[in-house]
Design a protein around this motif. Structure first.
Motif, PDB file in Angstrom:
ATOM      1  N   THR A 111       0.764  -1.073   0.013  1.00  0.00           N
ATOM      2  CA  THR A 111       0.046   0.068   0.110  1.00  0.00           C
ATOM      3  C   THR A 111       1.055   1.007   0.060  1.00  0.00           C
ATOM      4  N   SER A 112       0.491   2.083  -0.749  1.00  0.00           N
ATOM      5  CA  SER A 112       1.238   3.487  -0.989  1.00  0.00           C
ATOM      6  C   SER A 112       1.192   4.469   0.319  1.00  0.00           C
ATOM      7  N   PRO A 113       2.292   4.584   1.138  1.00  0.00           N
ATOM      8  CA  PRO A 113       2.061   5.333   2.290  1.00  0.00           C
ATOM      9  C   PRO A 113       1.312   6.829   2.194  1.00  0.00           C
ATOM     10  N   GLY A 114       1.727   7.407   0.582  1.00  0.00           N
ATOM     11  CA  GLY A 114       1.401   8.642   0.393  1.00  0.00           C
ATOM     12  C   GLY A 114      -0.027   8.705   0.017  1.00  0.00           C
ATOM     13  N   THR A 115      -0.591   7.801  -0.581  1.00  0.00           N
ATOM     14  CA  THR A 115      -2.228   7.881  -0.853  1.00  0.00           C
ATOM     15  C   THR A 115      -3.125   6.796  -0.239  1.00  0.00           C
ATOM     16  N   GLN A 116      -2.424   5.569   0.327  1.00  0.00           N
ATOM     17  CA  GLN A 116      -3.259   4.459   0.456  1.00  0.00           C
ATOM     18  C   GLN A 116      -3.795   3.784  -0.543  1.00  0.00           C
ATOM     19  N   ALA A 117      -3.114   3.887  -1.592  1.00  0.00           N
ATOM     20  CA  ALA A 117      -3.655   3.301  -3.078  1.00  0.00           C
ATOM     21  C   ALA A 117      -2.985   1.860  -2.650  1.00  0.00           C
ATOM     22  N   ASP A 118      -3.713   0.816  -3.214  1.00  0.00           N
ATOM     23  CA  ASP A 118      -3.435  -0.512  -3.292  1.00  0.00           C
ATOM     24  C   ASP A 118      -2.387  -0.688  -4.426  1.00  0.00           C
ATOM     25  N   LEU A 119      -1.045  -0.998  -4.132  1.00  0.00           N
ATOM     26  CA  LEU A 119      -0.280  -1.311  -5.266  1.00  0.00           C
ATOM     27  C   LEU A 119      -0.121  -2.662  -5.643  1.00  0.00           C
ATOM     28  N   GLY A 120      -0.823  -3.389  -5.100  1.00  0.00           N
ATOM     29  CA  GLY A 120      -0.956  -4.891  -5.552  1.00  0.00           C
ATOM     30  C   GLY A 120      -0.232  -5.791  -4.830  1.00  0.00           C
ATOM     31  N   PRO A 121      -0.235  -7.282  -5.126  1.00  0.00           N
ATOM     32  CA  PRO A 121       0.300  -8.241  -4.212  1.00  0.00           C
ATOM     33  C   PRO A 121       1.728  -8.645  -4.421  1.00  0.00           C
ATOM     34  N   TYR A 122       2.288  -9.238  -3.400  1.00  0.00           N
ATOM     35  CA  TYR A 122       3.762  -9.763  -3.584  1.00  0.00           C
ATOM     36  C   TYR A 122       3.849 -10.991  -2.536  1.00  0.00           C
ATOM     37  N   ALA A 123       4.624 -11.705  -3.077  1.00  0.00           N
ATOM     38  CA  ALA A 123       4.630 -13.144  -2.642  1.00  0.00           C
ATOM     39  C   ALA A 123       5.082 -13.129  -1.154  1.00  0.00           C
ATOM     40  N   LEU A 124       4.790 -13.897  -0.278  1.00  0.00           N
ATOM     41  CA  LEU A 124       5.225 -14.020   1.152  1.00  0.00           C
ATOM     42  C   LEU A 124       6.040 -15.494   1.263  1.00  0.00           C
ATOM     43  N   ALA A 125       7.143 -15.367   1.184  1.00  0.00           N
ATOM     44  CA  ALA A 125       8.153 -16.307   1.276  1.00  0.00           C
ATOM     45  C   ALA A 125       7.962 -17.095   2.560  1.00  0.00           C
ATOM     46  N   GLY A 126       7.942 -18.341   2.639  1.00  0.00           N
ATOM     47  CA  GLY A 126       8.032 -19.001   3.957  1.00  0.00           C
ATOM     48  C   GLY A 126       9.243 -19.761   3.953  1.00  0.00           C
ATOM     49  N   ALA A 127       9.497 -20.511   4.893  1.00  0.00           N
ATOM     50  CA  ALA A 127      10.700 -21.422   5.083  1.00  0.00           C
ATOM     51  C   ALA A 127      11.047 -21.972   3.997  1.00  0.00           C
ATOM     52  N   ASP A 128      10.198 -22.917   3.558  1.00  0.00           N
ATOM     53  CA  ASP A 128      10.253 -23.653   2.146  1.00  0.00           C
ATOM     54  C   ASP A 128      10.866 -23.082   1.134  1.00  0.00           C
ATOM     55  N   ASP A 129      10.224 -21.683   1.023  1.00  0.00           N
ATOM     56  CA  ASP A 129      10.586 -21.170  -0.277  1.00  0.00           C
ATOM     57  C   ASP A 129      12.078 -20.505  -0.005  1.00  0.00           C
ATOM     58  N   VAL A 130      12.494 -19.998   1.248  1.00  0.00           N
ATOM     59  CA  VAL A 130      13.883 -19.567   1.529  1.00  0.00           C
ATOM     60  C   VAL A 130      14.796 -20.694   1.417  1.00  0.00           C
ATOM     61  N   ASP A 131      14.438 -21.894   1.958  1.00  0.00           N
ATOM     62  CA  ASP A 131      15.282 -23.084   1.701  1.00  0.00           C
ATOM     63  C   ASP A 131      15.549 -23.297   0.050  1.00  0.00           C
ATOM     64  N   ALA A 132      14.452 -23.391  -0.740  1.00  0.00           N
ATOM     65  CA  ALA A 132      14.697 -23.373  -2.082  1.00  0.00           C
ATOM     66  C   ALA A 132      15.409 -22.488  -2.533  1.00  0.00           C
ATOM     67  N   ALA A 133      15.321 -21.322  -2.439  1.00  0.00           N
ATOM     68  CA  ALA A 133      16.445 -20.160  -3.014  1.00  0.00           C
ATOM     69  C   ALA A 133      17.631 -20.254  -2.501  1.00  0.00           C
ATOM     70  N   VAL A 134      17.946 -20.536  -1.177  1.00  0.00           N
ATOM     71  CA  VAL A 134      19.117 -20.871  -0.782  1.00  0.00           C
ATOM     72  C   VAL A 134      19.872 -21.928  -1.374  1.00  0.00           C
ATOM     73  N   SER A 135      19.249 -23.038  -1.720  1.00  0.00           N
ATOM     74  CA  SER A 135      19.616 -24.090  -2.295  1.00  0.00           C
ATOM     75  C   SER A 135      19.980 -23.823  -3.738  1.00  0.00           C
ATOM     76  N   ALA A 136      19.265 -22.970  -4.617  1.00  0.00           N
ATOM     77  CA  ALA A 136      19.569 -22.353  -5.893  1.00  0.00           C
ATOM     78  C   ALA A 136      21.030 -21.695  -5.849  1.00  0.00           C
ATOM     79  N   ALA A 137      21.156 -20.996  -4.834  1.00  0.00           N
ATOM     80  CA  ALA A 137      22.202 -20.067  -4.682  1.00  0.00           C
ATOM     81  C   ALA A 137      23.463 -20.820  -4.427  1.00  0.00           C
ATOM     82  N   ARG A 138      23.187 -22.022  -3.729  1.00  0.00           N
ATOM     83  CA  ARG A 138      24.236 -22.860  -3.242  1.00  0.00           C
ATOM     84  C   ARG A 138      24.825 -23.537  -4.548  1.00  0.00           C
ATOM     85  N   GLN A 139      23.852 -24.277  -5.140  1.00  0.00           N
ATOM     86  CA  GLN A 139      24.220 -24.871  -6.471  1.00  0.00           C
ATOM     87  C   GLN A 139      24.910 -23.956  -7.303  1.00  0.00           C
TER      88      GLN A 139
END
Length: 497
Positions: free
Chosen positions: A42-70
């Protein structure tokens, strides 16, 4: 391409600038969060909804770190000049999309779009600077007593986590990948939950420049950052944020003895001696407070110590300059010189400190309220605030506000001055104003801060080490030392006989 010729108010161009991808990025591809959960920005200047973004959980973090490690073994073996060429390519893309990225941050974090264009220059310059340092990752040869050959190597750490703050999102997301990538590490970026969108657009623009897994991004909440910091395959965690956030990172990093690089908060002092240049010093005080960003800068000189002989004159001039230079306005308008605070929490916090200061005996010399402009009623806008009559024991003189509140203190005795200046838990920056070379050097030696300006404020210089004393952080950035922070030393001894 969004350009300044479109007119001063760029709000209608925002939909074209916002990122199309709202997922996580790792392994060279955009990935949906495994939980299927998305948050809203949400925009702090207007309260306009700027849309969604993903919530990464522990499984997502593990997948991202695994990709970086590889990806790490191949990236560390990539020729240094080849790594440098990719960093320069990313810098060129950022320069070409400066206004677009600035507009996203203006809407998402509240800073004025015109000034945010400078963030692209700063980020690109850091990428180019560290690209130029890749051949400086040198070892040493050490004389021995037995005729053997002894030498050292500088080697990368592995997977580096970079946790980004909300005050300059894309600048830090882009600039702070430079040193670890240049040193041969792979990186996982965690953007701020308050303003993640410019980082997503940044990854749309530059992520494919690098081999899959070298550069990754996980959006989410504090729990996402905590999972990243605690992951056993993360070798180092670098954070720009509050002291409490830094301590939390250190606690999670302790289990695996991860390396940490922390640039944390500040309650920074500006000192004006009786012989200060009274033409330049008041403007330096206004600039040092970073009212443009609503004071949301760890380096802001938010405590102003004025010698009693110049106090009244300088205070009057600072009030006049602040009123002239800074008035809250819509962040997406090129005419705006002061934006919105990033959240209601930050706005309420800033106003509560003003109330606390008045209750303790300070006086509101300028501002001190939420903006009364009807056009800004939906946003988190606070007037630039100057408090006079502040004493060193007041909360407003001891605690970081991270808001547009300048505390002005009067001093007469130099020993008492430095007892107050150094009597806080922070030690990030300081600014000293005097026309005496002797006074300047002696004061710089006495102040407990990692970055000191003499007759200046706010400016950073690439190559000059930035970092704090005491609880303002660990390590130094924006210099060669930052590059070395993401390496480890290996000693090799060769018996020749």
């Amino acid at each position: 391409m969004i350009t300044s010729e479109l007119g001063p108010d760029l709000s209608t161009r925002l939909p074209d600038a916002l990122p199309k991808q709202r997922e996580l990025y790792y392994g060279g591809a955009w990935q949906a969060p495994r939980s299927g959960v998305y948050l809203r920005s949400t925009s702090p200047g207007t309260q306009a909804d700027l849309g969604p973004y993903a919530l990464a959980g522990a499984d997502d973090v593990d997948a991202a770190v695994s990709a970086a490690r590889q990806a790490f073994p191949a990236w560390r073996e990539t020729a240094p000049l080849a790594r440098a060429a990719l960093l320069r390519q990313a810098a060129a893309v950022i320069r070409a999309h400066a206004l677009e990225l600035a507009l996203i941050d203006a809407a998402d974090c509240g800073n004025p779009v015109k000034q945010m264009q400078d963030d692209a220059v700063i980020a690109a310059t850091q990428l180019e600077y560290f690209a130029g340092l890749v051949l400086e990752l040198k070892g040493e040869t050490i004389p021995t007593m037995n005729g053997s050959l002894d030498y050292t190597l500088r080697e990368p750490l592995g997977v580096v986590a970079r946790i980004i703050p909300f005050n300059h999102p894309f600048m830090f997301a882009a600039g702070k990948i430079a040193a670890p990538l240049a040193a041969g590490n792979t990186v996982v970026v965690k953007p701020p939950e308050q303003a993640p969108l410019s980082t997503l657009r940044l990854f749309e623009l530059i992520a494919a420049i690098f081999p899959p897994g070298v550069l990754n991004c996980v959006t989410g909440e504090r729990s996402t950052g905590a999972a990243l910091s605690a992951h056993p395959d993360v070798a180092a965690v670098a954070l720009i944020g509050s002291v409490n956030a830094g301590k939390a990172v250190m606690r999670t990093a302790a289990d695996d003895l991860k390396k940490v690089l922390l640039e944390l908060g500040g309650k920074n002092a500006m000192i004006a001696y009786p012989d200060a240049d009274l033409e330049k010093m008041p403007l330096g005080a206004v600039r040092g407070m970073n009212f443009t960003w609503c004071g949301q800068s760890c380096g802001s000189t938010s405590r102003l110590f004025l010698h009693e002989s110049i106090h009244d004159e300088v205070l009057a001039r600072i009030i006049e300059l602040t009123a002239t230079l800074h008035r809250p306005g819509l962040p997406t308008d090129m005419r705006t010189t002061m934006g919105a605070l990033v959240s209601r929490e930050q706005m309420d916090k800033a106003l509560s400190y003003v109330e606390s200061a008045v209750a303790e005996g300070a006086r509101v010399a300028h501002g001190g309220r939420r903006s009364a402009d009807p056009a800004l009623a939906q946003g988190y806008f606070v007037e630039p605030t100057i408090l006079s009559g502040v004493t060193p024991t007041m909360r407003v003189a001891r605690e970081e506000i991270f808001g547009p509140v300048l505390a002005v203190l009067k001093w007469s005795d130099e020993d008492d001055l430095f007892a107050a200046v150094n009597g806080v838990e922070y030690g990030l920056t300081a600014s000293i104003w005097t026309t005496s070379l002797r006074t300047a050097h002696r004061a710089a030696a006495r102040v407990q801060a990692g970055y000191v300006w003499i007759n200046g404020s706010s400016a950073h210089f690439i190559g000059a080490p930035f970092g704090g004393y005491k609880q303002s952080g660990i390590g130094r950035e924006e210099c060669k030392e930052e590059l070395l922070e993401f390496t480890q030393t290996k000693n090799v001894n060769v018996t020749l006989d």
